[in-house]
Design an enzyme around this catalytic site. Structure first.
Site, PDB file in Angstrom:
ATOM      1  N   HIS A   1      -1.630 -38.013  12.647  1.00  0.00           N
ATOM      2  CA  HIS A   1      -0.419 -38.781  12.912  1.00  0.00           C
ATOM      3  C   HIS A   1       0.693 -37.913  13.483  1.00  0.00           C
ATOM      4  CE1 HIS A   1      -1.833 -42.522  10.942  1.00  0.00           C
ATOM      5  NE2 HIS A   1      -2.566 -41.674  10.259  1.00  0.00           N
TER       6      HIS A   1
ATOM      7  N   GLY B   1      -4.884  -4.921   6.011  1.00  0.00           N
ATOM      8  CA  GLY B   1      -4.066  -5.879   5.269  1.00  0.00           C
ATOM      9  C   GLY B   1      -4.604  -7.286   5.277  1.00  0.00           C
ATOM     10  N   ARG B   2      -5.008  -7.771   6.455  1.00  0.00           N
ATOM     11  CA  ARG B   2      -5.466  -9.166   6.559  1.00  0.00           C
ATOM     12  C   ARG B   2      -6.877  -9.361   6.006  1.00  0.00           C
ATOM     13  NH1 ARG B   2      -4.607  -6.431  10.934  1.00  0.00           N
ATOM     14  NH2 ARG B   2      -6.138  -6.103  12.584  1.00  0.00           N
TER      15      ARG B   2
ATOM     16  N   LYS C   1       0.836  -1.216   0.000  1.00  0.00           N
ATOM     17  CA  LYS C   1       0.000   0.000   0.000  1.00  0.00           C
ATOM     18  C   LYS C   1       0.865   1.259   0.000  1.00  0.00           C
ATOM     19  CE  LYS C   1      -3.638   0.045   2.686  1.00  0.00           C
ATOM     20  NZ  LYS C   1      -4.504   0.177   3.888  1.00  0.00           N
TER      21      LYS C   1
ATOM     22  N   LYS D   1       9.984  -4.030  13.996  1.00  0.00           N
ATOM     23  CA  LYS D   1      10.409  -3.479  12.706  1.00  0.00           C
ATOM     24  C   LYS D   1      11.183  -2.178  12.907  1.00  0.00           C
ATOM     25  CE  LYS D   1       7.185  -3.700   9.433  1.00  0.00           C
ATOM     26  NZ  LYS D   1       5.843  -3.659   8.810  1.00  0.00           N
TER      27      LYS D   1
ATOM     28  N   GLU E   1      -3.588 -11.487  14.782  1.00  0.00           N
ATOM     29  CA  GLU E   1      -3.226 -10.088  14.562  1.00  0.00           C
ATOM     30  C   GLU E   1      -4.399  -9.173  14.904  1.00  0.00           C
ATOM     31  OE1 GLU E   1      -0.300  -8.738  11.450  1.00  0.00           O
ATOM     32  OE2 GLU E   1      -2.143  -7.930  10.563  1.00  0.00           O
TER      33      GLU E   1
ATOM     34  N   GLU F   1      10.394  -5.452   3.853  1.00  0.00           N
ATOM     35  CA  GLU F   1      10.582  -6.789   3.281  1.00  0.00           C
ATOM     36  C   GLU F   1      10.161  -6.825   1.814  1.00  0.00           C
ATOM     37  OE1 GLU F   1       9.287  -7.472   7.660  1.00  0.00           O
ATOM     38  OE2 GLU F   1       8.833  -6.072   6.020  1.00  0.00           O
TER      39      GLU F   1
END
Length: 558
Positions: free
Chosen positions: A393, A276-277, A214, A521, A362, A220
């Site tokens: 398992h 964002g999510r 955005k 960050k 979050e 990153e």
């Protein structure tokens, strides 16, 4: 109590319904699911919902009718209905960032007006959708080609968090619907390995890079984007003009996009009222639209919209997201359970638990309420899971016989896209068996009979029997979907989104900011230049200093 956007922000654990639920829990804390089913052979009829192609069975939960009635009173007392209406009417419910929360507008297929700051946001939403539609058509038809006039074969989405997890999960879940002429790749980790291994698989002449950020400043994402651009230029003769044909941006920062070398005509906008999510429904879903086709992207939106209407209009007693949220609160805040597993019995849904980790943790990992006061009750459960039957398992041993009670959501399609032999029947038989086994367990009496039939003597039975007892009484939800397709996946995602919203309203927290991701960050930006100089670092605590200096010594920087 304070007031925000018409919602009275009451402290959760001061509510009358909370007090009643605490008392009720003390009365039924030794409740047994096996007994409940024995007493009522219509329990399933009373505790399940059919909605379109989805069956939600919540009968195997540690609840009675009274429990449910009290939980519904809790939703009413907290003014959940008003809170829902506030979101749908574009109130600034994300009050710490002074923003509305309007991912519901992105999939508003009814196209009813949603007015925010005096403007119908649907105008912008529809405009961007039209732009996405046109771009996808141009890529698929070959109208847009790479610099060497070849059709694109590989889409590389570079983003992180919501700009990665949502689109990646959807593309994986809907692989049977993919365009057979396109591959899709997702790069998120700033670990160079993630990008390097991806670039090994692609031809720069037929690669289309989507840079999803955005602000176009996310460390990153920009680091990976710059490295991808460098690789592309090295492979294509260092001709800057080629970048505009092979890179597009999902962003609002046109200046930074242009400086990167991307044609701003190939920049696709979304807005600050899209978290964002919750952004896969926006232009962030460009990779989805390219990989699955625009028509399937619209079906995804349509499925989510159907749940939006269900959530907004259905009474809470018949409302799947509300019931899921209330049941999770029953476990988190009254039973003291802190974790929940999500087990999709569908390999295509392998990334769905990871997607839910971001969505729930979050959103609701908060310890400050809307009154800016520290909370003294549990918020935000720990979400985890893997696909069945693999999970059976690995960690199912703990779920069946561990000392912790872990509620589980089981998710499965009735129909498989790959009906090889009897494999889907075997898969579903395990799904059904696990929910039954977790509910019923196996008693000493049942085991005694079983072990005697196996020919064990009394001494052997006495030694072995305690290890084979299953207490059962482990709660589960079951979600059966006719088929995993774009429409039903949109529904499934929206169900969990609205579950998270409901939890946040009841806990009186803001589910739509994420300040908790920022501190690390910020510190990383301070530390980064320290890794390049020749000084012994003394500016942090002794542990952090020691770690940095060890790294520098090994790199022979000091």
């Amino acid at each position: 109590c304070k007031k925000s956007q018409g919602v009275i922000m009451k402290k959760f654990n001061k509510l009358e319904s909370y007090k009643k639920l605490k008392k009720h829990y003390s009365e039924i804390k030794n409740i047994n699911l096996r007994d409940l089913f024995k007493k009522d052979n219509k329990r399933f009829d009373k505790f399940h919902i059919n909605f379109e192609q989805i069956l939600f069975d919540y009968s195997k939960n540690l609840i009675t009718k009274k429990t449910l009635d009290l939980l519904l009173q809790l939703a009413d007392e907290i003014n959940l209905k008003t809170a829902i209406n506030n979101m749908f009417s574009a109130k600034e419910i994300n009050f710490t960032e002074k923003r509305a929360v309007l991912h519901i507008a992105l999939r508003n297929r009814s196209n009813y007006p949603i007015i925010y700051n005096g403007k119908n946001v649907m105008d912008d939403v529809n405009s961007v959708l039209d732009k996405i539609k046109n771009f996808v058509k141009q890529i698929h038809s070959g109208e847009k080609l790479g610099y060497s006039q070849k059709k694109f074969t590989d889409i590389i989405n570079i983003g992180i968090g919501g700009s990665d997890l949502g689109p990646m999960m959807v593309c994986s879940a809907l692989k049977p619907f993919a365009n057979k002429n396109l591959n899709v790749h997702f790069v998120s980790n700033v670990d160079g390995t993630h990008l390097a291994e991806t670039l090994k698989k692609i031809n720069p002449e037929t690669a289309l890079f989507i840079i999803s950020s955005k602000s176009f400043t996310t460390q990153e994402t920009l680091t990976n984007a710059i490295s991808a651009r460098k690789w592309f230029l090295e492979k294509t003769g260092n001709k800057q003009e080629h970048i505009s044909k092979h890179f597009i941006a999902i962003s609002t920062n046109s200046k930074a996009v242009k400086e990167f070398g991307i044609d701003t005509n190939n920049m696709f906008e979304f807005w600050d009222w899209v978290g964002g999510r919750f952004s896969l429904w926006s232009a962030i879903g460009m990779s989805i639209a390219l990989y699955l086709g625009f028509d399937n992207f619209i079906k995804l939106l349509e499925g989510a919209h159907s749940i939006d209407l269900h959530f907004k209009n259905q009474p809470f007693s018949q409302n799947i997201p509300v019931l899921m949220a209330l049941i999770s609160i029953w476990y988190l805040n009254f039973h003291g359970i802190k974790a929940q597993a999500v087990i999709p019995y569908d390999q295509y849904l392998e990334h769905f638990p990871a997607f839910l980790q971001q969505l729930e943790m979050e959103s609701n990992g908060k310890y400050i309420d809307k009154n800016s006061k520290e909370i003294n009750y549990q918020t935000g459960g720990i979400i985890w899971g893997e696909p069945g039957t693999n999970a059976q398992h690995s960690f199912f041993q703990l779920i069946h016989q561990g000392t912790q009670i872990i509620p589980v959501d089981f998710i499965a399609p009735v129909n498989s896209h790959n009906p090889i032999d009897n494999q889907h029947k075997i898969l579903l038989s395990n799904f059904f068996a696990q929910t039954e086994a977790l509910m019923k367990g196996k008693t000493e009496k049942e085991l005694l009979k079983e072990l005697k039939l196996q020919g064990l003597n009394d001494q052997e039975i006495k030694k072995l029997l305690p290890h084979k007892v299953f207490k059962g009484n482990r709660p589960t939800n079951s979600i059966l979907i006719d088929e995993i397709n774009p429409y039903t996946l949109g529904q499934l995602i929206a169900i969990y989104e609205h579950k998270v919203f409901t939890q946040g309203i009841i806990w009186n927290i803001n589910s739509f900011d994420q300040w908790g991701v920022e501190l690390g960050k910020q510190l990383a930006k301070k530390i980064l230049p320290e890794l390049d100089n020749n000084d012994i670092i003394k500016s942090h605590d002794c542990s952090t200093n020691g770690l940095i200096n060890h790294y520098k010594q090994k790199r022979k920087l000091i």
